[in-house]
Design a protein around this motif. Structure first.
Motif, PDB file in Angstrom:
ATOM      1  N   UNK A  10       0.799  -1.109   0.188  1.00 11.36           N
ATOM      2  CA  UNK A  10      -0.158   0.036  -0.071  1.00 11.36           C
ATOM      3  C   UNK A  10       1.034   1.143  -0.069  1.00 11.36           C
ATOM      4  N   UNK A  11       0.351   2.236  -0.877  1.00 15.41           N
ATOM      5  CA  UNK A  11       1.075   3.637  -0.687  1.00 15.41           C
ATOM      6  C   UNK A  11       0.337   4.475   0.373  1.00 15.41           C
ATOM      7  N   UNK A  12       1.203   5.384   0.890  1.00 20.76           N
ATOM      8  CA  UNK A  12       0.561   6.089   1.951  1.00 20.76           C
ATOM      9  C   UNK A  12      -0.518   7.071   1.048  1.00 20.76           C
ATOM     10  N   UNK A  13      -1.561   6.983   1.676  1.00 20.59           N
ATOM     11  CA  UNK A  13      -2.807   7.858   1.213  1.00 20.59           C
ATOM     12  C   UNK A  13      -2.622   9.480   1.143  1.00 20.59           C
ATOM     13  N   UNK A  52      -2.230 -17.027   8.418  1.00 15.01           N
ATOM     14  CA  UNK A  52      -0.741 -16.606   8.791  1.00 15.01           C
ATOM     15  C   UNK A  52      -0.449 -15.335   9.247  1.00 15.01           C
ATOM     16  N   UNK A  53       0.678 -15.001   9.378  1.00 14.94           N
ATOM     17  CA  UNK A  53       1.083 -13.465   9.580  1.00 14.94           C
ATOM     18  C   UNK A  53       0.866 -12.853   8.513  1.00 14.94           C
ATOM     19  N   UNK A  54       0.407 -11.560   8.817  1.00 14.86           N
ATOM     20  CA  UNK A  54       0.317 -10.407   7.907  1.00 14.86           C
ATOM     21  C   UNK A  54       1.087  -9.131   7.984  1.00 14.86           C
ATOM     22  N   UNK A  55       1.733  -8.577   6.959  1.00 15.65           N
ATOM     23  CA  UNK A  55       2.485  -7.569   6.995  1.00 15.65           C
ATOM     24  C   UNK A  55       1.858  -6.487   6.065  1.00 15.65           C
ATOM     25  N   UNK A  56       1.976  -5.269   6.773  1.00 15.89           N
ATOM     26  CA  UNK A  56       1.405  -4.195   5.811  1.00 15.89           C
ATOM     27  C   UNK A  56       2.790  -3.507   5.463  1.00 15.89           C
ATOM     28  N   UNK A  57       2.849  -3.347   4.233  1.00 16.93           N
ATOM     29  CA  UNK A  57       4.277  -3.213   3.547  1.00 16.93           C
ATOM     30  C   UNK A  57       3.966  -1.661   3.049  1.00 16.93           C
ATOM     31  N   UNK A  58       4.276  -0.586   3.608  1.00 12.40           N
ATOM     32  CA  UNK A  58       3.891   0.803   3.242  1.00 12.40           C
ATOM     33  C   UNK A  58       5.132   1.442   2.230  1.00 12.40           C
ATOM     34  N   UNK A  61       7.188   4.262   3.179  1.00 11.97           N
ATOM     35  CA  UNK A  61       7.660   3.986   4.324  1.00 11.97           C
ATOM     36  C   UNK A  61       6.120   3.668   5.014  1.00 11.97           C
ATOM     37  N   UNK A  62       6.295   3.057   6.535  1.00 11.74           N
ATOM     38  CA  UNK A  62       5.143   2.962   7.020  1.00 11.74           C
ATOM     39  C   UNK A  62       4.972   4.020   7.964  1.00 11.74           C
ATOM     40  N   UNK A  63       5.588   5.199   7.948  1.00 15.79           N
ATOM     41  CA  UNK A  63       5.305   6.268   8.767  1.00 15.79           C
ATOM     42  C   UNK A  63       4.250   7.139   8.370  1.00 15.79           C
ATOM     43  N   UNK A  64       3.017   6.488   8.843  1.00 11.99           N
ATOM     44  CA  UNK A  64       1.624   7.374   8.403  1.00 11.99           C
ATOM     45  C   UNK A  64       0.797   7.123   9.387  1.00 11.99           C
ATOM     46  N   UNK A  65      -0.289   7.691   9.880  1.00 19.40           N
ATOM     47  CA  UNK A  65      -1.036   7.479  11.068  1.00 19.40           C
ATOM     48  C   UNK A  65      -2.246   6.284  10.581  1.00 19.40           C
ATOM     49  N   UNK A  66      -2.604   6.190   9.464  1.00 23.75           N
ATOM     50  CA  UNK A  66      -3.322   4.911   8.781  1.00 23.75           C
ATOM     51  C   UNK A  66      -2.732   3.903   9.201  1.00 23.75           C
ATOM     52  N   UNK A  67      -1.269   3.479   8.646  1.00 23.61           N
ATOM     53  CA  UNK A  67      -0.831   2.214   8.706  1.00 23.61           C
ATOM     54  C   UNK A  67      -0.370   1.982  10.188  1.00 23.61           C
ATOM     55  N   UNK A  68      -0.194   3.102  11.117  1.00 24.19           N
ATOM     56  CA  UNK A  68      -0.041   2.700  12.494  1.00 24.19           C
ATOM     57  C   UNK A  68      -1.216   2.349  13.141  1.00 24.19           C
TER      58      UNK A  68
END
Length: 208
Positions: A10-13, A52-58, A61-68
């Motif tokens: 996912x891209x940061x929205x 299984x385990x799920x990773x959200x790959x941003x 990067x993953x520095x976004x409030x939605x991802x957190x």
């Protein structure tokens, strides 16, 4: 035996940086809001369908409030996308998942309307050591699952074109790799895609 991992891409929205093919039919802010809904729904689908385990790959990067927020609420693992292009980023994520879980799949966030049983089928194939691809109607794919990372499937691929699936299958055949194919889906890239999918998909109806 560990369960296969699912890597959601996912891209940061952010306005002007995501779902740009929806412009000018939608404003940059509307496109970002649509992207956020699609990411949320994709995560919900994955959590309800993948054992299984799920990773959200941003990206970037993953520095976004939605991802957190999603990582906290759904106990997802966050992973930054790394690599010079989409192929390099998918390969890196798959390697990460395969090294830790024995098999892994990358799922894009453009098919939130995917049925739960499609992901269940993908997981079942991977758990049995089979590679899997989910074709899209525009000639690409929405999911790729592997038990071993192969550079040949990703290097110098014409991403975004109508021959990605065909080229991937040809490259796989050349190295003796077989893919099980999932149901073909329309991914949501353009306003026309949104209209066709949104009419029968409640989370996106308000944007029509």
């Amino acid at each position: 035996m560990p369960q296969p991992a699912l890597m959601i891409f996912a891209k940061q929205p952010l306005p002007g940086q995501t779902k740009t093919r929806l412009l000018p039919d939608y404003s940059p802010e509307q496109a970002a809001a649509i992207a956020e809904v699609m990411i949320r729904e994709t995560v919900g689908l994955a959590v309800s369908s993948w054992p299984g385990d799920i990773y959200l790959c941003g990206a970037p990067d993953t520095d976004h409030p939605l991802f957190e927020e999603l990582a906290r609420d759904f106990r997802l693992r966050l992973l930054d996308q790394t690599g010079a292009d989409l192929g390099a980023r998918m390969l890196a994520a798959l390697r990460f998942g395969i090294e830790r879980h024995g098999a892994a799949a990358v799922l894009g966030s453009d098919v939130p309307h995917c049925r739960w049983d499609v992901l269940d089928e993908a997981n079942a194939h991977l758990a049995k050591g089979r590679n899997v691809l989910g074709p899209t109607e525009d000639g690409g794919y929405y999911l790729i699952g592997l038990t071993e990372a192969h550079d040949a499937l990703f290097a110098r691929m014409p991403w975004g074109g109508a021959t990605v699936l065909e080229e991937t299958l040809a490259r796989a055949a050349a190295i003796g790799l077989h893919f099980e194919l999932l149901s073909r889906l329309r991914d949501i890239d353009t306003a026309a895609d949104l209209w066709l999918i949104g009419r029968g998909y409640e989370p996106l109806m308000r944007f029509l």
